[in-house]
Write an enzyme that holds these catalytic residues in place. Structure first.
Site, mmCIF file in Angstrom:
data_model
loop_
_atom_site.group_PDB
_atom_site.id
_atom_site.type_symbol
_atom_site.label_atom_id
_atom_site.label_comp_id
_atom_site.label_asym_id
_atom_site.label_seq_id
_atom_site.Cartn_x
_atom_site.Cartn_y
_atom_site.Cartn_z
ATOM 1 N N THR A 181 0.847 -1.199 0.000
ATOM 2 C CA THR A 181 0.000 0.000 0.000
ATOM 3 C C THR A 181 0.881 1.246 0.000
ATOM 4 O O THR A 181 1.986 1.216 0.545
ATOM 5 C CB THR A 181 -0.882 -0.042 1.266
ATOM 6 O OG1 THR A 181 -1.835 -1.073 1.097
ATOM 7 C CG2 THR A 181 -1.590 1.268 1.531
ATOM 8 N N THR A 232 0.142 1.392 6.822
ATOM 9 C CA THR A 232 0.091 0.251 5.903
ATOM 10 C C THR A 232 0.284 -1.009 6.728
ATOM 11 O O THR A 232 0.800 -0.957 7.843
ATOM 12 C CB THR A 232 1.183 0.347 4.814
ATOM 13 O OG1 THR A 232 1.134 -0.826 4.000
ATOM 14 C CG2 THR A 232 2.582 0.494 5.401
ATOM 15 N N GLY A 233 -0.135 -2.130 6.175
ATOM 16 C CA GLY A 233 0.010 -3.381 6.902
ATOM 17 C C GLY A 233 -1.282 -4.168 6.846
ATOM 18 O O GLY A 233 -2.183 -3.853 6.060
HETATM 19 N N1 ASP Z 1 -3.677 -2.112 4.782
HETATM 20 C C1 ASP Z 1 -4.008 -2.642 3.485
HETATM 21 C C2 ASP Z 1 -5.290 -3.417 3.587
HETATM 22 O O1 ASP Z 1 -5.444 -4.197 4.503
HETATM 23 C C3 ASP Z 1 -2.957 -3.497 2.917
HETATM 24 C C4 ASP Z 1 -1.575 -2.914 2.924
HETATM 25 O O2 ASP Z 1 -1.271 -2.001 3.676
HETATM 26 O O3 ASP Z 1 -0.763 -3.363 2.120
HETATM 27 O O4 ASP Z 1 -6.105 -3.305 2.706
#
Ligand code: ASP
Length: 314
Positions: A181, A232-233
């Protein structure tokens, strides 16, 4: 007196393999350069985060825009949010399938609509009505992601588990996955801050699943009186903790963004065994960059500094 602008971007937090480090660094550097050009032209923090995000949505390295992870049906489904810390106006889109740059539509919602969110076809219709061209979903799908989804689904069915979409019951599976993300936070000459986050969500997600990234206060937040944040995560734990707002509130109570960013990652880990990263910036230009994953791609621009990295934790 004009404020010295600052811009921080991230391109996801996970165990980014050595072979992908250069692409991630180039991507966040390009994004930071675009956002910085906007600030140097006298553009607003909102302009800067929008321009930075567009670059990363267009870069197939990241899980945003074209090249994003595919959902269980093999489609790209995108979420994005943008927020103005001076007015608290926000614009978000969720589960859109025909927008190359969801952040552009989010910005239009922020500026031209009394609402904060539009989702799915309604968001696409809003975008089209406001001069944003729609694309086909296939235009957003790339062969790398088709192969990745096939491999993931084959592995899941070999493991006897065909429904591993974004559910905490399957946390170990998510620990293995990438999180690419993208996000940006900026401070402009007028002392205003803004934030934006854009994502394709998690691999093999159930159609219609909305992650934290586009949820106000979870994956993104901005208030001149506290801070601008992008996370993000793994999205489900982040949204349960309303983590971006949690962090911004601690800055408002007087803690330094550098410390709060680390604390947010500790909280995510300790409270829900979550993993991810955060960038945080206040209206004085103080910032924090932290992650509890092995790596997070980030870049920073200010009048004194131009840095990018993949490992830093402060
Ligand atoms: N947080 C994002 C989600 O769960 C994914 C990511 O950060 O890569 O959609």
């Amino acid at each position: 007196m004009p404020t010295n602008p600052v811009l921080v971007v991230h391109g996801g937090a996970w165990d980014i393999p050595d072979a992908m480090v250069e692409a991630h660094l180039a991507g966040v550097r390009n994004a930071a350069a675009a956002g910085w050009r906007a600030l140097e032209r006298g553009g607003s923090a909102l302009d800067a985060v929008e321009e930075a995000i567009v670059i990363m949505e267009d870069d197939e390295t990241f899980d945003a825009g074209r090249g994003s992870f595919l959902n269980r049906d093999g489609k790209v489904q995108l979420d994005a949010f943008i927020m103005d810390g001076s007015t608290l106006r926000g614009g978000g889109v969720g589960c859109v399938e025909r927008l190359r740059n969801p952040v552009r539509a989010a910005r239009k919602i922020l500026s031209d609509s009394p609402h904060v969110y539009f989702v799915a076809e309604g968001a696409e219709r809003f975008a089209a009505e406001h001069g944003i061209a729609l694309c086909r979903n296939e235009d957003l799908v790339i062969p790398r992601e088709v192969a990745r989804l096939r491999q993931y689904q084959a592995q899941a069915s070999a493991d006897g588990n065909s429904n591993t979409d974004g559910n905490d019951l399957f946390a170990p599976a998510h620990d293995m996955l990438s999180h690419d993300t993208v996000g940006a936070v900026a401070l402009d000459r007028n002392g205003n801050i803004a934030a934006s986050t854009s994502t394709g969500g998690t691999l093999n997600k159930a159609p219609g699943r909305l992650g934290d990234s586009s949820l106000i206060g979870c994956g993104c937040y901005a208030d001149n009186q506290s801070a601008a944040a992008s996370t993000t995560g793994w999205g489900e734990p982040i949204m349960k903790l309303v983590l971006a707002k949690w962090a911004a509130d601690r800055v408002a109570s007087g803690s330094l963004p550098e410390w709060v960013a680390k604390e947010a990652m500790n909280y995510l880990k300790q409270r829900l065994n979550g993993h991810g990263g955060i960038i945080l910036l206040d209206a004085q230009g103080r910032y924090g960059i932290a992650h509890n994953t092995p790596r997070m791609a980030w870049a920073l621009r200010s009048t004194q500094k131009q840095e990018a990295g993949i490992q830093r934790n402060s």
